[in-house]
Write a protein that holds these residues in place. Structure first.
Motif, PDB file in Angstrom:
ATOM      1  N   ASN A 174       0.780  10.658  -1.624  1.00  0.00           N
ATOM      2  CA  ASN A 174      -0.637  10.443  -1.330  1.00  0.00           C
ATOM      3  C   ASN A 174      -0.825  10.014   0.121  1.00  0.00           C
ATOM      4  OD1 ASN A 174      -3.341   9.583  -1.323  1.00  0.00           O
ATOM      5  ND2 ASN A 174      -3.225   9.275  -3.536  1.00  0.00           N
ATOM      6  N   PRO A 175      -1.661  10.721   0.866  1.00  0.00           N
ATOM      7  CA  PRO A 175      -1.814  10.379   2.286  1.00  0.00           C
ATOM      8  C   PRO A 175      -2.734   9.175   2.535  1.00  0.00           C
ATOM      9  CG  PRO A 175      -3.187  12.248   1.747  1.00  0.00           C
ATOM     10  CD  PRO A 175      -2.434  11.916   0.495  1.00  0.00           C
ATOM     11  N   LEU A 176      -3.599   8.862   1.578  1.00  0.00           N
ATOM     12  CA  LEU A 176      -4.637   7.876   1.889  1.00  0.00           C
ATOM     13  C   LEU A 176      -4.075   6.485   2.211  1.00  0.00           C
ATOM     14  CD1 LEU A 176      -7.613   7.848   2.328  1.00  0.00           C
ATOM     15  CD2 LEU A 176      -7.935   7.085  -0.002  1.00  0.00           C
ATOM     16  N   PRO A 177      -3.109   5.979   1.433  1.00  0.00           N
ATOM     17  CA  PRO A 177      -2.555   4.674   1.816  1.00  0.00           C
ATOM     18  C   PRO A 177      -2.029   4.670   3.239  1.00  0.00           C
ATOM     19  CG  PRO A 177      -1.833   5.239  -0.371  1.00  0.00           C
ATOM     20  CD  PRO A 177      -2.544   6.445   0.159  1.00  0.00           C
ATOM     21  N   SER A 178      -1.412   5.767   3.648  1.00  0.00           N
ATOM     22  CA  SER A 178      -0.908   5.827   5.023  1.00  0.00           C
ATOM     23  C   SER A 178      -2.051   5.688   6.013  1.00  0.00           C
ATOM     24  CB  SER A 178      -0.204   7.157   5.263  1.00  0.00           C
ATOM     25  OG  SER A 178       0.824   7.322   4.338  1.00  0.00           O
ATOM     26  N   VAL A 179      -3.147   6.397   5.712  1.00  0.00           N
ATOM     27  CA  VAL A 179      -4.300   6.345   6.614  1.00  0.00           C
ATOM     28  C   VAL A 179      -4.803   4.916   6.733  1.00  0.00           C
ATOM     29  CG1 VAL A 179      -6.656   7.114   6.922  1.00  0.00           C
ATOM     30  CG2 VAL A 179      -4.946   8.680   6.018  1.00  0.00           C
ATOM     31  N   LEU A 180      -4.955   4.279   5.574  1.00  0.00           N
ATOM     32  CA  LEU A 180      -5.482   2.914   5.581  1.00  0.00           C
ATOM     33  C   LEU A 180      -4.555   2.003   6.368  1.00  0.00           C
ATOM     34  CD1 LEU A 180      -6.597   2.614   1.863  1.00  0.00           C
ATOM     35  CD2 LEU A 180      -7.928   3.360   3.823  1.00  0.00           C
ATOM     36  N   MET A 181      -3.258   2.184   6.164  1.00  0.00           N
ATOM     37  CA  MET A 181      -2.343   1.257   6.800  1.00  0.00           C
ATOM     38  C   MET A 181      -2.239   1.471   8.299  1.00  0.00           C
ATOM     39  SD  MET A 181      -1.635  -1.002   4.891  1.00  0.00           S
ATOM     40  CE  MET A 181      -3.248  -0.743   4.193  1.00  0.00           C
ATOM     41  N   LEU A 182      -2.446   2.715   8.730  1.00  0.00           N
ATOM     42  CA  LEU A 182      -2.483   2.920  10.180  1.00  0.00           C
ATOM     43  C   LEU A 182      -3.578   2.068  10.786  1.00  0.00           C
ATOM     44  CD1 LEU A 182      -1.851   6.740  10.521  1.00  0.00           C
ATOM     45  CD2 LEU A 182      -0.420   4.881  11.317  1.00  0.00           C
ATOM     46  N   TYR A 224       0.828  -1.203   0.000  1.00  0.00           N
ATOM     47  CA  TYR A 224       0.000   0.000   0.000  1.00  0.00           C
ATOM     48  C   TYR A 224       0.863   1.254   0.000  1.00  0.00           C
ATOM     49  CZ  TYR A 224      -4.670  -1.951   0.836  1.00  0.00           C
ATOM     50  OH  TYR A 224      -5.865  -2.582   0.707  1.00  0.00           O
ATOM     51  N   ILE A 225       1.869   1.237   0.890  1.00  0.00           N
ATOM     52  CA  ILE A 225       2.643   2.461   1.048  1.00  0.00           C
ATOM     53  C   ILE A 225       3.387   2.795  -0.241  1.00  0.00           C
ATOM     54  CG2 ILE A 225       4.510   3.547   2.344  1.00  0.00           C
ATOM     55  CD1 ILE A 225       1.975   3.212   3.944  1.00  0.00           C
ATOM     56  N   SER A 226       3.865   1.752  -0.925  1.00  0.00           N
ATOM     57  CA  SER A 226       4.603   2.101  -2.141  1.00  0.00           C
ATOM     58  C   SER A 226       3.681   2.625  -3.237  1.00  0.00           C
ATOM     59  CB  SER A 226       5.441   0.921  -2.633  1.00  0.00           C
ATOM     60  OG  SER A 226       4.721  -0.259  -2.571  1.00  0.00           O
ATOM     61  N   MET A 227       2.373   2.330  -3.121  1.00  0.00           N
ATOM     62  CA  MET A 227       1.445   2.937  -4.091  1.00  0.00           C
ATOM     63  C   MET A 227       1.384   4.457  -3.927  1.00  0.00           C
ATOM     64  SD  MET A 227      -1.939   0.738  -3.614  1.00  0.00           S
ATOM     65  CE  MET A 227      -1.876  -1.019  -3.555  1.00  0.00           C
ATOM     66  N   GLY A 228       1.494   4.884  -2.672  1.00  0.00           N
ATOM     67  CA  GLY A 228       1.246   6.290  -2.384  1.00  0.00           C
ATOM     68  C   GLY A 228       2.397   7.195  -2.776  1.00  0.00           C
TER      69      GLY A 228
END
Lengths: 493, 499, 194, 202
Positions: free
Chosen positions: D134-142, D50-54
């Protein structure tokens, strides 16, 4: 005010009641609170069904953030129908619970038990109403974690082991789902289901989307316990406390089927899902093999709960058969079977719970002759069993009939034939129990046993009565299901 | 009130009322059985009233509900169903009286459950008789299977269990695997399941949607799927079900259950396939030979049975095959013959079963070889037995003569002389396995039974209780009366084969 | 792709394989902690400091502590047969892996600003938070707390569920205690930390 | 597929390898603790996916420098109605000079650049051209990380229970114990049946 917030209340009420139960710290109070919450939730679900039927799909933006930024709850015909029967069964099982819980679970844990039960319900209901893919994952984990905990409460040491095995398999499934969600997100830039659906065709990256779909499907199949990913289910259902088995068997796998239906019909189009990827034929093959293997396994079980568990694996196959037909008739049949099977299996597990309460064992050999000393309970088994077989005037017949005619309409001859043949196996395993109940010499323990308490029999008969009722009167089972199926297919032609 | 539609409602509701009354009055056996007899009599009256309007050419219809889109529970009365309903309701009265005598004479347990299930079975029979589409018929058919299971296994012994297992196993399996399949197939071809004069399958056949071969397969699915018609090799349930108390055998295995089977088969042939379609394609002939085979083989097996009820059971299989043969030949005469045979055989065979039960209650004899000389103690019973045998064999002045005549005409019309021969042979076999029983009962002396210490009081018994003897005398008389009253039945059935 | 990227990825791969092969569970737990640290570092390189810190704290910290306290109760070596190569799982894994690789073929390039997730929704979260959040600098926090606040509520519920679950599993009633002689103390305490 | 394309996907392939290693540990290992470790590896690798997508090339973490943020907030109070009608490529990219006057975001950046000249001067960052990942992957992964640790805690609690009940955490041994128990139960039942038919098995 309340009316506008119904979709979120559906989730929030049990979610808030759970910590209150913990705070209460006493089994009785926790039970009263959870019962109240479940009744409220059921009332809300019914209100939602009515509202959706009157005025169409309800979209509820959480926190006022419009999608795709915020999370959205979408309550349409299918999800309100699902929410209704999940909450209904949750409520009835809770009415049924006290005697069984008192016997099987230590008193000091009761308040935690009811809190976890509510959390499980929260998760399942959340999956039904949410319109956001990642939110599905979160709710799935809520329901899964709570069900692992509930299953581990069984009396034998097998229970924690089964829960752990379920946890490992279930977490793999959940991780697969997470991967699938990630890939879909990457290709569309959004997590809102409707938004994904609208953007998915414009992307030229079918390979990634195909893989995303495959991962989501495999992950959900683990949760649905589709053969050959069903290995966790028999142990989990067998060793869990009776009440937990009733609730989980009636609802959890069906909610996963629901999620799969959403995936195929709400996010992907059946055209993409089934034409590009030959997933329908793969599902069909696995469903059919699963039906036969699991039904055959059920015939040879001595433990009644395990017998019913294998039967559940087989029945999931019927639901998937319907879903993979990708037309209105098939989908209707699949949805109706979810509902009917939830009633039948919930009812039968409740009957099993009554016997276990009185006889202290779920082994069939210990139930010999119990139909004579516990006539009401035994009769309930007979009726529920007829439903499972699919005899006319029971709910099981309706779904079998719809599935059969849908298969015929599709020209799936062999499938129709195999389906009917497989239901003969159901005759074998249901009747095995009936014969033991009525024609075997009762043991001393059985002779000494008395009829199950009314507090358990009444909820059991409520469900068994529904099995008969919805076998005759189908406006609110097949009717709602057909409307839901039409809506799903109409929305994504 | 005498509006035919109301009469349909009444005739469906009355058995259910009897069912409920049974449980309400469960603690008072006299009141319970009186109520059943009264209700059965009212039912017969209602059905009779209905019959008068149906035979006048009316076709009252009752739509109950659309259970699923396209599949509705609906009733419409036509002559074939009318006759079946008359037989079932009429014989219900007699069987209840007989059953009360038998069950008490035998001190059976669970009598409330017994009579309750009985009423439910009658309900299913009436519902099947009046059904206006295959769906309704199927629902009634399965309800019949389930409601009679507790009757078959009434004794709750290991023997009852295995008998019940075969009974339920074969009937449910065939209906689920074949009958349901055939119905769904029909629906996917025609888009409707309504019974229609002249059949509904001719439409897809003429449109080329189903080949001649497939039509034959479909007929096979129906014929074997309707396991209650007991065509070989689906006949095993019938002898197995003989573990039931005799009144059950009498009503269910001479009247309700087995007749629902052959009646359904007749109805499918007449109203789903249509006899013209079958005549034109000829796909029915193999079925006629299966029926012919069943007739002869069942009669031969019957001869080898010493247990009276088992012999009657195999006799029933053979006689049912007559009706199936009538359906399979699909000529107007053969279909009418089949329809008439439903009546003739029902009256004759129920008499024989009544007799078997009466002998068992009075003399505790099950085997034919032990019955020598009993005729002098039980003249009425064995007299009735002889009269009924005559009818079953098909000799004048028994009612069975007429139906066999029409069946024979049917075989001749279709030039299947082998089947004509089969009919003749089986009649001879019928004589061979039925007539000796009353003959040796009347003419042979009682064997010396010095070794048997109960011989003293076994000589003293007379007839069975009056409640048992009266019904069997009535039915025996009826089977003679029917010989002279065959004309109305023929006239009543004529409309179903003429456009 | 910088040298440091390559190095971290290489170490990640080596650590993962080592965990798969090693039989000493203490060491495996330690390597798992290292794995989490390495992931955290890479996340930092990928501009995700929030996740990075969380992963370091939760994955390398709490998780390792929990594992170690469990090991203290259960023993530290895997049976010899446990670490041997198993063909069927291997086939399953290879198949799954191949499928995933196949799936990557249509993926947008890493770091490309025109990826779907960077152009949709529009305006982006970064831009929206500027107006909506009244000067909250950390966009991740803003999204977590507001737009996707219900996920966070769900997440809290998950933690709550796990807490109750651990209590349910490890707390022993009186009758059970005497039967099996369980030791609830230490494990329950460590479980509650989660 | 060109070399460039392959290079653009290399990190995904490494992540796939990591995920599959974790997956293998879960399904191949018979030690329950090892399985949970594998699950951890599996999940952590998914986080990496996920994080590498962002990530966006040349971008920075999605944390707006406080000065700019403050300025934007000030602006946003007045111009919040501007949001939602910007349609331009390169989100996360505060791209100066594309749609003057129409795009709210551009205005924000513009204004921010004005009011935050001190910041720019101080750090040397060009505030108008900051690109955020992109912040969204970070949010999801948290969220996912927390879910993961919850699962691990639950699993470990269950393992402790299993160990107490069975005395081992090796799945083979547990299965063997279960099998023996089952066989013993059957034998007992059979014996009981022989000894006194009709007596309860309990």
């Amino acid at each position: 005010m309340i009316e506008a917030n119904l979709p979120v209340l559906l989730i929030v009420i049990p979610m808030i009641t759970a910590p209150l139960c913990v705070l209460a710290g006493r089994g009785r109070i926790a039970y009263a609170m959870s019962l109240l919450a479940s009744v409220l939730v059921f009332a809300i679900a019914v209100a939602l069904v009515i509202k959706v039927g009157d005025s169409g799909t309800i979209r509820y933006e959480l926190g006022g953030w419009e999608p795709p930024y915020g999370i959205e709850y979408v309550v349409d015909r299918l999800s309100s129908f699902m929410a209704m029967f999940v909450s209904a069964l949750g409520m009835i099982v809770l009415f049924y619970a006290p005697h069984s819980v008192n016997k099987e679970i230590q008193p000091s844990k009761h308040y935690l038990f009811y809190a976890t039960y509510l959390l499980c319900m929260t998760g399942l209901l959340g999956i039904c109403v949410t319109g956001d893919l990642f939110n599905v994952f979160v709710f799935l984990e809520i329901s899964s974690l709570s069900s692992y905990a509930l299953i581990s409460l069984g009396r034998t040491r097998r229970a924690p082991l089964s829960a752990l095995q379920y946890l490992i398999v279930g977490s793999i499934g959940a991780t697969f789902i997470l991967i699938g969600i990630g890939l879909l997100y990457q290709m569309t830039g959004t997590l809102n289901m409707a938004d994904i659906a609208s953007r998915i065709d414009t992307i030229d990256g079918p390979r990634t989307i195909m893989v995303a779909f495959a991962f989501l499907t495999v992950g959900l199949c683990v949760k649905m316990a589709v053969f050959p990913l069903h290995t966790w289910l028999p142990g989990a259902y067998t060793y869990a406390p009776s009440v937990v088995t009733c609730f989980i068997a009636a609802t959890a796998t069906k909610v996963s089927v629901y999620a799969f239906i959403r995936l195929v019909y709400g996010i992907m189009t059946p055209k993409f899902a089934f034409e590009l990827l030959p997933l329908d034929s793969a599902l069909m093959v696995f469903s059919l093999i699963g039906i036969f293997v699991a039904s055959t396994a059920a015939v040879f079980q001595d433990d009644v709960k395990r017998l019913l568990a294998y039967s559940s694996v087989a029945q999931i196959g019927y639901m998937l058969l319907g879903v993979s037909m990708s037309n209105i008739d098939g989908l209707t049949a699949g949805i109706v079977h979810m509902f009917n099977h939830a009633l039948i299996k919930g009812g039968l597990f409740m009957v099993a719970g009554c016997f276990i309460l009185r006889l202290g064992s779920s082994r069939l050999s210990d139930w010999a002759g119990a139909g004579r000393t516990m006539p009401w309970t035994g009769f309930a088994w007979a009726i529920g069993g007829l439903g499972l077989i699919g005899v006319p005037m029971t709910a099981g017949f309706i779904s079998k009939w719809l599935l059969l005619t849908a298969a015929m309409q599709n020209g799936w001859w062999p499938v129709a034939a195999l389906m009917l043949l497989s239901s003969l196996l159901a005759v074998a395993y249901v009747w095995k129990v009936v014969e033991t109940l009525y024609f075997s010499e009762p043991s001393d323990a059985v002779v000494a046993s008395t009829e199950a308490p009314a507090g358990m029999l009444i909820p059991t008969y409520a469900i068994i009565g529904c099995v008969v009722l919805f076998g005759i009167w189908t406006t609110y089972s097949a009717g709602l299901a057909a409307a839901a199926a039409a809506e799903l297919l109409g929305a994504t032609p | 009130m005498t509006d035919p539609v109301n009469l349909i409602v009444l005739s469906l509701v009355l058995p259910l009322v009897a069912f409920v009354m049974n449980f309400v009055l469960g603690n008072r056996p006299n009141a319970r059985e009186c109520s059943t007899v009264v209700i059965a009599t009212i039912l017969f009256g209602v059905v009779g009233l209905l019959a008068s309007s149906v035979f006048d050419g009316q076709r009252p219809e009752l739509f109950v509900s659309e259970m699923l889109p396209g599949f509705s529970i609906a009733f419409s009365v036509e002559p074939l169903g009318m006759i079946f309903a008359l037989v079932a309701s009429g014989l219900w009265i007699l069987t209840t009286i007989y059953g009360a005598g038998y069950m008490r004479g035998h001190h059976e347990k669970h009598q409330t459950r017994f009579f309750g299930c009985f009423a439910l079975a009658i309900f299913a029979a009436i519902a099947a008789a009046f059904s206006s589409n295959l769906f309704t018929m199927f629902v009634a058919y399965e309800l019949m299977t389930v409601s009679t299971y507790p009757l078959v296994t009434h004794h709750g012994t290991a023997e009852a269990k295995s008998g019940g297992r075969i009974y339920l196993g074969i009937l449910l399996s065939t209906s689920i695997a074949f009958f349901m399949m055939a119905i769904a197939w029909t629906w996917s071809l025609c888009g409707t399941l309504d019974f229609k004069q002249g059949g509904i399958l001719n439409v897809p056949y003429e449109a080329g949607e189903i080949s001649t071969l497939a039509l034959g397969v479909l007929l096979g699915l129906f014929a074997f799927g309707i396991g209650k018609a007991a065509l070989m090799p689906m006949h095993r349930w019938l002898p197995a079900a003989m573990v039931a108390p005799t009144p059950v055998s009498a009503l269910l295995h001479a009247v309700a259950v087995v007749k629902v089977g052959v009646f359904s088969l007749l109805k499918v042939v007449v109203y789903i396939f249509g006899i013209d379609l079958l005549q034109a394609t000829g796909v029915n002939l193999w079925l006629a030979y299966v029926a012919g085979f069943t007739i002869v083989v069942a009669s031969i097996i019957a001869m080898t049975k010493d247990n009276l009820k088992a012999r009657l059971a195999y006799s029933t299989i053979g006689q049912l095959a007559y009706i199936s043969l009538g359906a399979a030949l699909a000529t107007p005469d053969s279909v009418i013959g089949g329809g008439m045979h439903i009546v003739m055989h029902a009256v004759g065979k129920i008499t024989l079963f009544f007799c078997a039960g009466a002998i068992y209650v009075a003399a505790h004899k099950k085997n034919i070889s032990d019955m020598a000389g009993l005729g002098r103690q039980m003249p009425w019973t064995f007299g009735a037995f002889l009269v009924a045998s005559v009818s079953i064999i098909g000799l004048p002045p028994g009612g069975g003569a007429w139906s066999k005549w029409f069946l024979a005409v049917g075989t001749a019309e279709t030039h299947q002389y082998a089947l004509t021969a089969a009919l003749m042979i089986s009649s001879l076999l019928n004589i061979a396995y039925l007539v000796p029983i009353p003959i040796q009962a009347f003419l042979k002396p009682r064997p010396d039974r010095d070794s048997n210490h109960d011989s003293d009081h076994s000589h003293d018994h007379g007839e069975a209780p009056l409640a048992c003897v009266i019904p069997l005398v009535i039915t025996a008389t009826l089977s003679i009366v029917l010989f002279f009253a065959a004309e109305p039945i023929y006239q009543a059935l004529l409309p179903i084969v003429s456009e | 792709m910088t040298a440091i990227d390559v190095a971290i990825l290489l170490f990640l791969a080596i650590t993962a394989v080592t965990i798969a092969r090693i039989r000493d569970l203490w060491a495996a737990v330690m390597f798992t902690g290292i794995y989490s640290f390495l992931s955290a570092s890479w996340m930092l390189l990928l501009d995700a400091p929030d996740v990075s810190f969380t992963e370091a704290a939760v994955g390398a910290g709490i998780s390792t502590v929990l594992m170690l306290s469990t090991l203290a109760l259960t023993g530290t070596t895997e049976k010899a047969s446990g670490a041997k190569f198993r063909p069927i799982p291997f086939m399953v894994v290879v198949l799954t892996g191949c499928m995933l690789i196949y799936g990557t073929l249509d993926m947008p390039q890493i770091g490309d600003p025109s990826d779907p997730i960077h152009i949709h929704p529009s305006p982006s979260f970064v831009e929206r938070t500027q107006g909506d959040m009244h000067g909250l600098p950390n966009v991740v926090t803003a999204v977590l707390g507001s737009y996707r606040g219900y996920d966070t509520l769900g997440e809290t519920t998950v933690v709550f569920t796990a807490g109750i679950a651990v209590l349910l599993i490890l707390r022993r009633g009186k009758e059970e205690d005497s039967k099996t002689g369980g030791r609830p103390g230490s494990a329950a305490a460590s479980g509650d930390n989660a | 597929m060109t070399m460039v394309q392959a290079l653009g996907l290399y990190n995904y392939w490494v992540v796939v390898f990591l995920m599959m290693t974790g997956f293998y540990i879960v399904i191949a290992r018979r030690n329950l603790i090892k399985s949970i470790l594998g699950l951890n590896i599996f999940q952590t690798s998914v986080f990496l996916l996920y994080i590498s997508m962002g990530k966006i090339d040349g971008a920075t973490a999605p944390i707006v420098p406080p000065d700019i943020a403050a300025a934007a907030a000030h602006h946003g109070d007045h111009h919040s109605d501007h949001h939602g009608h910007g349609e331009h490529a390169g989100h996360g990219v505060v791209d100066h000079g594309v749609d003057h006057g129409v795009d709210g975001a551009t205005e924000i950046a513009h204004e921010a650049a004005h009011s935050a000249t001190g910041y720019v001067a101080m750090t040397g960052i060009d505030a108008e051209n900051i690109v955020y990942s992109n912040p969204l992957p970070s949010v999801l992964m948290l969220t996912a990380i927390v879910v993961g640790i919850a699962t691990t805690a639950l699993a470990l609690a269950l393992i402790v229970r299993v160990r107490e009940d069975y005395g081992t955490v090796e799945e083979d041994e547990i299965l063997q114990i279960n099998q023996e128990e089952w066989a013993a139960g059957r034998e007992r039942a059979a014996k009981k049946k022989k000894a006194s038919p009709g007596v309860s098995a309990r």
